[in-house]
Design a protein around this motif. Structure first.
Motif, PDB file in Angstrom:
ATOM      1  N   UNK A 131      -5.009  -0.209  -7.565  1.00  4.08           N
ATOM      2  CA  UNK A 131      -3.924   0.439  -8.301  1.00  4.08           C
ATOM      3  C   UNK A 131      -3.873   1.936  -8.040  1.00  4.08           C
ATOM      4  N   UNK A 132      -5.045   2.572  -8.004  1.00  2.00           N
ATOM      5  CA  UNK A 132      -5.086   4.008  -7.731  1.00  2.00           C
ATOM      6  C   UNK A 132      -4.795   4.313  -6.265  1.00  2.00           C
ATOM      7  N   UNK A 133      -5.260   3.463  -5.366  1.00  2.56           N
ATOM      8  CA  UNK A 133      -4.940   3.653  -3.942  1.00  2.56           C
ATOM      9  C   UNK A 133      -3.427   3.557  -3.744  1.00  2.56           C
ATOM     10  N   UNK A 134      -2.786   2.625  -4.444  1.00 10.86           N
ATOM     11  CA  UNK A 134      -1.333   2.511  -4.362  1.00 10.86           C
ATOM     12  C   UNK A 134      -0.658   3.816  -4.785  1.00 10.86           C
ATOM     13  N   UNK A 135      -1.135   4.436  -5.872  1.00 10.83           N
ATOM     14  CA  UNK A 135      -0.564   5.717  -6.302  1.00 10.83           C
ATOM     15  C   UNK A 135      -0.695   6.767  -5.209  1.00 10.83           C
ATOM     16  N   UNK A 136      -1.859   6.805  -4.592  1.00  9.93           N
ATOM     17  CA  UNK A 136      -2.076   7.760  -3.506  1.00  9.93           C
ATOM     18  C   UNK A 136      -1.060   7.537  -2.388  1.00  9.93           C
ATOM     19  N   UNK A 137      -0.904   6.290  -1.981  1.00  6.02           N
ATOM     20  CA  UNK A 137       0.024   5.977  -0.890  1.00  6.02           C
ATOM     21  C   UNK A 137       1.455   6.285  -1.297  1.00  6.02           C
ATOM     22  N   UNK A 138       1.844   5.907  -2.515  1.00  7.56           N
ATOM     23  CA  UNK A 138       3.243   6.098  -2.897  1.00  7.56           C
ATOM     24  C   UNK A 138       3.618   7.567  -3.050  1.00  7.56           C
ATOM     25  N   UNK A 139       2.643   8.422  -3.406  1.00  3.68           N
ATOM     26  CA  UNK A 139       2.958   9.838  -3.570  1.00  3.68           C
ATOM     27  C   UNK A 139       2.697  10.674  -2.317  1.00  3.68           C
ATOM     28  N   UNK A 140       1.901  10.166  -1.399  1.00  2.19           N
ATOM     29  CA  UNK A 140       1.539  10.937  -0.210  1.00  2.19           C
ATOM     30  C   UNK A 140       2.264  10.499   1.063  1.00  2.19           C
ATOM     31  N   UNK A 141       2.855   9.310   1.028  1.00  3.25           N
ATOM     32  CA  UNK A 141       3.483   8.771   2.232  1.00  3.25           C
ATOM     33  C   UNK A 141       4.916   8.360   1.937  1.00  3.25           C
ATOM     34  N   UNK A 142       5.677   8.101   2.991  1.00  2.00           N
ATOM     35  CA  UNK A 142       7.074   7.705   2.811  1.00  2.00           C
ATOM     36  C   UNK A 142       7.169   6.210   2.453  1.00  2.00           C
ATOM     37  N   UNK A 144       8.502   3.678   4.063  1.00  5.83           N
ATOM     38  CA  UNK A 144       8.100   2.771   5.158  1.00  5.83           C
ATOM     39  C   UNK A 144       6.589   2.534   5.135  1.00  5.83           C
ATOM     40  N   UNK A 145       5.840   3.619   4.986  1.00  6.83           N
ATOM     41  CA  UNK A 145       4.381   3.495   4.948  1.00  6.83           C
ATOM     42  C   UNK A 145       3.934   2.714   3.707  1.00  6.83           C
ATOM     43  N   UNK A 146       4.594   2.963   2.569  1.00 10.01           N
ATOM     44  CA  UNK A 146       4.230   2.249   1.343  1.00 10.01           C
ATOM     45  C   UNK A 146       4.493   0.749   1.495  1.00 10.01           C
ATOM     46  N   UNK A 147       5.640   0.378   2.067  1.00  8.11           N
ATOM     47  CA  UNK A 147       5.955  -1.044   2.277  1.00  8.11           C
ATOM     48  C   UNK A 147       4.911  -1.676   3.197  1.00  8.11           C
ATOM     49  N   UNK A 148       4.517  -0.988   4.245  1.00 13.18           N
ATOM     50  CA  UNK A 148       3.477  -1.507   5.143  1.00 13.18           C
ATOM     51  C   UNK A 148       2.140  -1.653   4.413  1.00 13.18           C
ATOM     52  N   UNK A 149       1.818  -0.670   3.576  1.00 10.14           N
ATOM     53  CA  UNK A 149       0.589  -0.746   2.789  1.00 10.14           C
ATOM     54  C   UNK A 149       0.628  -1.941   1.841  1.00 10.14           C
ATOM     55  N   UNK A 150       1.742  -2.110   1.142  1.00 16.38           N
ATOM     56  CA  UNK A 150       1.883  -3.221   0.196  1.00 16.38           C
ATOM     57  C   UNK A 150       1.812  -4.564   0.913  1.00 16.38           C
ATOM     58  N   UNK A 151       2.451  -4.655   2.063  1.00 13.13           N
ATOM     59  CA  UNK A 151       2.528  -5.923   2.791  1.00 13.13           C
ATOM     60  C   UNK A 151       1.245  -6.249   3.549  1.00 13.13           C
ATOM     61  N   UNK A 152       0.652  -5.256   4.185  1.00 11.11           N
ATOM     62  CA  UNK A 152      -0.506  -5.505   5.041  1.00 11.11           C
ATOM     63  C   UNK A 152      -1.799  -4.874   4.512  1.00 11.11           C
ATOM     64  N   UNK A 153      -1.697  -3.688   3.941  1.00 13.22           N
ATOM     65  CA  UNK A 153      -2.889  -2.970   3.486  1.00 13.22           C
ATOM     66  C   UNK A 153      -3.569  -3.633   2.302  1.00 13.22           C
ATOM     67  N   UNK A 154      -2.801  -4.000   1.297  1.00 14.38           N
ATOM     68  CA  UNK A 154      -3.395  -4.632   0.112  1.00 14.38           C
ATOM     69  C   UNK A 154      -4.041  -5.969   0.472  1.00 14.38           C
ATOM     70  N   UNK A 155      -3.352  -6.853   1.212  1.00 10.17           N
ATOM     71  CA  UNK A 155      -4.041  -8.093   1.616  1.00 10.17           C
ATOM     72  C   UNK A 155      -5.283  -7.830   2.481  1.00 10.17           C
TER      73      UNK A 155
END
Length: 178
Positions: A131-142, A144-155
């Motif tokens: 949950x905290x890593x998601x916050x980091x990604x959503x506030x630090x990256x665009x 496109x990067x967040x969608x990639x993180x959600x789709x591939x990074x979290x799994x």
């Protein structure tokens, strides 16, 4: 089949995002998750509480994303869900006879009570951390990067965590050489 059903909404979310935008992807994931819950109900005559909570939160946060045309709501949903999972696992340490992870895995694994508690705590910390890593990604990256993180990074984080967990549990698995 069940695993494919679990990934069905996120796969459609990713495809819709790549073909259109975050708002179409959000509408797609809402519809796909509703379909997923209906199929689960029809096939198993049961829908888990966390699946209902995920659907409700998705409809609320996704609906706000679409209605207000603000992608932050759908991005926050991931952190909120992960924190709810983490808190549920953490709470199970103190309520009930078995922790969540013991309820899920005890049919396949026999572990000492202290190991079940450690394992459950690891899962709680994992979900809270994601949950905290998601916050980091959503506030630090665009987006496109967040969608990639959600789709591939979290799994990928989940697979890595499960792999480390298996290494940890290996010493508790009985040797069947007898």
């Amino acid at each position: 089949m069940k695993q494919l059903l679990e990934f069905f909404p996120i796969i459609l979310f990713f495809i819709a995002y790549k073909l259109y935008d975050i708002y179409v992807a959000t509408a797609t994931v809402i519809v796909a998750t509703i379909i997923q819950v209906v199929i689960t109900w029809l096939k198993y005559r049961k829908v888990e509480k966390m699946q209902w909570i995920t659907l409700i939160l998705l409809v609320v946060m996704g609906g706000a994303t679409i209605y207000l045309q603000n992608e932050q709501f759908i991005k926050w949903k991931l952190s909120i869900i992960e924190w709810l999972f983490g808190l549920a696992f953490l709470g199970s340490q103190f309520f009930g006879e078995k922790t969540f992870i013991e309820r899920i895995m005890s049919a396949n694994l026999d572990l000492p009570k202290v190991i079940w508690k450690r394992l459950n705590l690891m899962w709680a910390l994992f979900f809270i951390s994601v949950g905290f890593i998601n916050l980091y990604v959503m506030f630090r990256f665009n987006t496109d990067d967040w969608v990639n993180f959600k789709t591939f990074g979290v799994p990928a984080l989940m697979v890595l965590f499960i792999g480390l967990q298996m290494i940890y549990l290996y010493r508790y698995v009985p040797d069947n050489k007898e």
